[in-house]
Scaffold this active site. Structure first.
Site, mmCIF file in Angstrom:
data_model
loop_
_atom_site.group_PDB
_atom_site.id
_atom_site.type_symbol
_atom_site.label_atom_id
_atom_site.label_comp_id
_atom_site.label_asym_id
_atom_site.label_seq_id
_atom_site.Cartn_x
_atom_site.Cartn_y
_atom_site.Cartn_z
ATOM 1 N N ASP A 279 -6.885 1.062 8.349
ATOM 2 C CA ASP A 279 -5.914 1.194 7.260
ATOM 3 C C ASP A 279 -6.447 2.221 6.264
ATOM 4 O O ASP A 279 -7.506 2.032 5.663
ATOM 5 C CB ASP A 279 -5.742 -0.175 6.593
ATOM 6 N N HIS B 259 -1.846 0.497 8.536
ATOM 7 C CA HIS B 259 -1.069 -0.114 7.441
ATOM 8 C C HIS B 259 0.404 -0.317 7.818
ATOM 9 O O HIS B 259 1.200 -0.742 6.986
ATOM 10 C CB HIS B 259 -1.169 0.822 6.218
ATOM 11 N N SER C 112 1.089 -5.279 1.598
ATOM 12 C CA SER C 112 0.667 -4.216 0.698
ATOM 13 C C SER C 112 1.040 -4.570 -0.748
ATOM 14 O O SER C 112 0.574 -5.590 -1.253
ATOM 15 C CB SER C 112 1.277 -2.887 1.151
#
Lengths: 298, 298
Positions: free
Chosen positions: A241, A276, A163
């Site tokens: 995600d 995620h 991320s």
């Protein structure tokens, strides 16, 4: 940037690593260290996994940059990476994600800016520029400390992340292609000049007056101006995600790769149904370490 | 014990499972559920890993009981168990470690008693007996809910755990040898009638007047009175575990195994240099799942 720091750099970094904890795992050790950071002007912690064999000889090192809200612990505790790193004899290095305890007004107001959200840039705005220098910390100060104190071979080092840390890994690699053998990312913020997280972070740390300056920390922009070193970028992202469309912008990275004829050098795998979380990371972290092992053990 | 609960049991447990979250991992899903518990008189959460294939057919189930201060999350997030469970097609079930939100005076005063420290017993003391019934919750209510709602085969179920949960796994197995196919433990509190954690917990939940009643929840005592089913108990413990000598008392379990001629049925592996943490668990969890798979897939 280098002008102001020149004097500090000339002094060399303070090399004192204090061992906070040590846990045996997979015949090696996860060790947490604390040290004074000159770049960040505070005490910092990081975790390192030292595989079996590193007590006798230097081993390759693989940095993992974590995402928003994370500390040096999340990856070591939740990724399930240790088993595969142990198998390959690779050290894992997990830095923190921002300066800690520096108490700047507003640094704890939101989870996507300030504490836990350093975004791997060197801030230029007055309020943040003394402490928010995570780019220089991860690229220069931390390695300089590590290679002097720990059995990690500075000539065999790679980087990956998740991320915000995926953004960090891609940008640090593309800005310093000779420092890292290989790069990969989970769910990276691939085009931060073009998404809400990036606008907030770059606006805050770098200011809104010179948006050209943002591009030096944008993986898609850096790929667009890349020439030279042959790339082999591996990216995994989940199709479920929640941040894929609005924040990660991997389509932009892929478009630029294609327009530059680099599509064979940038692999983005869309993993059906994954999200995620670290559950997603743990599923594919073995693949990523295998990817890096090809280069670290070549 | 059954008298008071008979009426409640006759009503059968409320079967409503509410899905709190769902994360894909290793081609299966980690799902967190919340439900009303009659045994505990509160809402409870648990995590389950449902491997690929469970959408079509029932799969074996393996309970993991966690240690002091833990919730339903620690094992799923930190143990690295999912990969091996996925490989074997085994579901993992991780309950919480105590009732939650019941607000009994003193339940949050210490980390080794009350909240996060249910010790897998049914309390008999006035103050605790309405809510602190983790034994009946894990042995009866939770399975009854799970087998009616989730694709887990109640005839192929095993149990393991860590520390307080290792004590839980061993005692639940020895008290119900026909309910579980196999048992293993990491760093279990093996003789709680004989250590500070056990004295505090059993004194509090069961009272200090009838210490004979403590023995029904003591793995060493239960082993001493065991006859019948052939055992194959696997225990791992680290030699650098700070709790080994004073709290875990594995020497007592081994002594009883030997005196009963069961030393071949109780394997205690002392792992050099490992401690009490999830880093230790993650190193050997694959071995434990392999151990259970022998029985669950026989």
């Amino acid at each position: 940037m280098n002008g102001r720091r020149g004097i500090v750099n000339a002094k060399r970094y303070i090399m004192t690593l204090q061992e906070v904890s040590r846990n045996k795992a997979f015949n090696g050790y996860v060790v947490k260290y604390e040290h004074d950071s000159e770049e960040l002007g505070c005490k910092m912690k990081f975790n390192v996994f030292l595989p079996e064999g590193s007590e006798k000889t230097k081993v390759p090192g693989l940095y993992f940059l974590a995402g928003l809200t994370c500390s040096e612990d999340n990856f070591m505790q939740k990724s399930g990476a240790l088993e595969n790193a142990a198998k390959h004899g690779i050290a894992l290095i997990a830095p923190d994600t921002s300066p800690r305890g520096v108490k700047i007004e507003g640094d704890d107001e939101s989870w996507d800016f300030g504490t836990g959200a350093g975004f791997y840039v060197d801030a230029t705005q007055e309020k943040w520029k003394r402490h928010y220098r995570m780019y220089s910390y991860v690229v220069k100060e931390l390695p300089s400390i590590i290679y002097k104190s720990l059995p990690i071979d500075e000539n065999r080092v790679s980087i990956f992340g998740h991320s915000m840390g995926g953004h960090g890994a891609l940008t640090l690699f593309l800005k310093n292609p000779n420092q890292y053998k290989s790069v990969s990312a989970f769910s990276p913020i691939a085009n931060p000049t073009n998404c809400p997280w990036g606008h907030k972070a770059f606006g805050g740390y770098l200011g809104n007056d010179d948006k050209e300056a943002w591009k030096q920390y944008d993986a898609t922009e850096l790929l667009n101006s890349h020439n030279g070193k042959q790339l082999d970028i591996l990216v995994d992202v989940g199709t479920s995600d929640n941040f894929l469309k609005d924040q990660l912008k991997l389509d932009q990275l892929e478009q630029v790769a294609k327009s530059k004829g680099l599509q064979d050098q940038v692999t983005v795998r869309y993993q059906e149904g994954y999200d995620h979380s670290y559950y997603f990371i743990s599923t594919f972290v073995g693949d990523h370490i295998d990817h890096h092992a090809k280069y670290l053990k070549a």
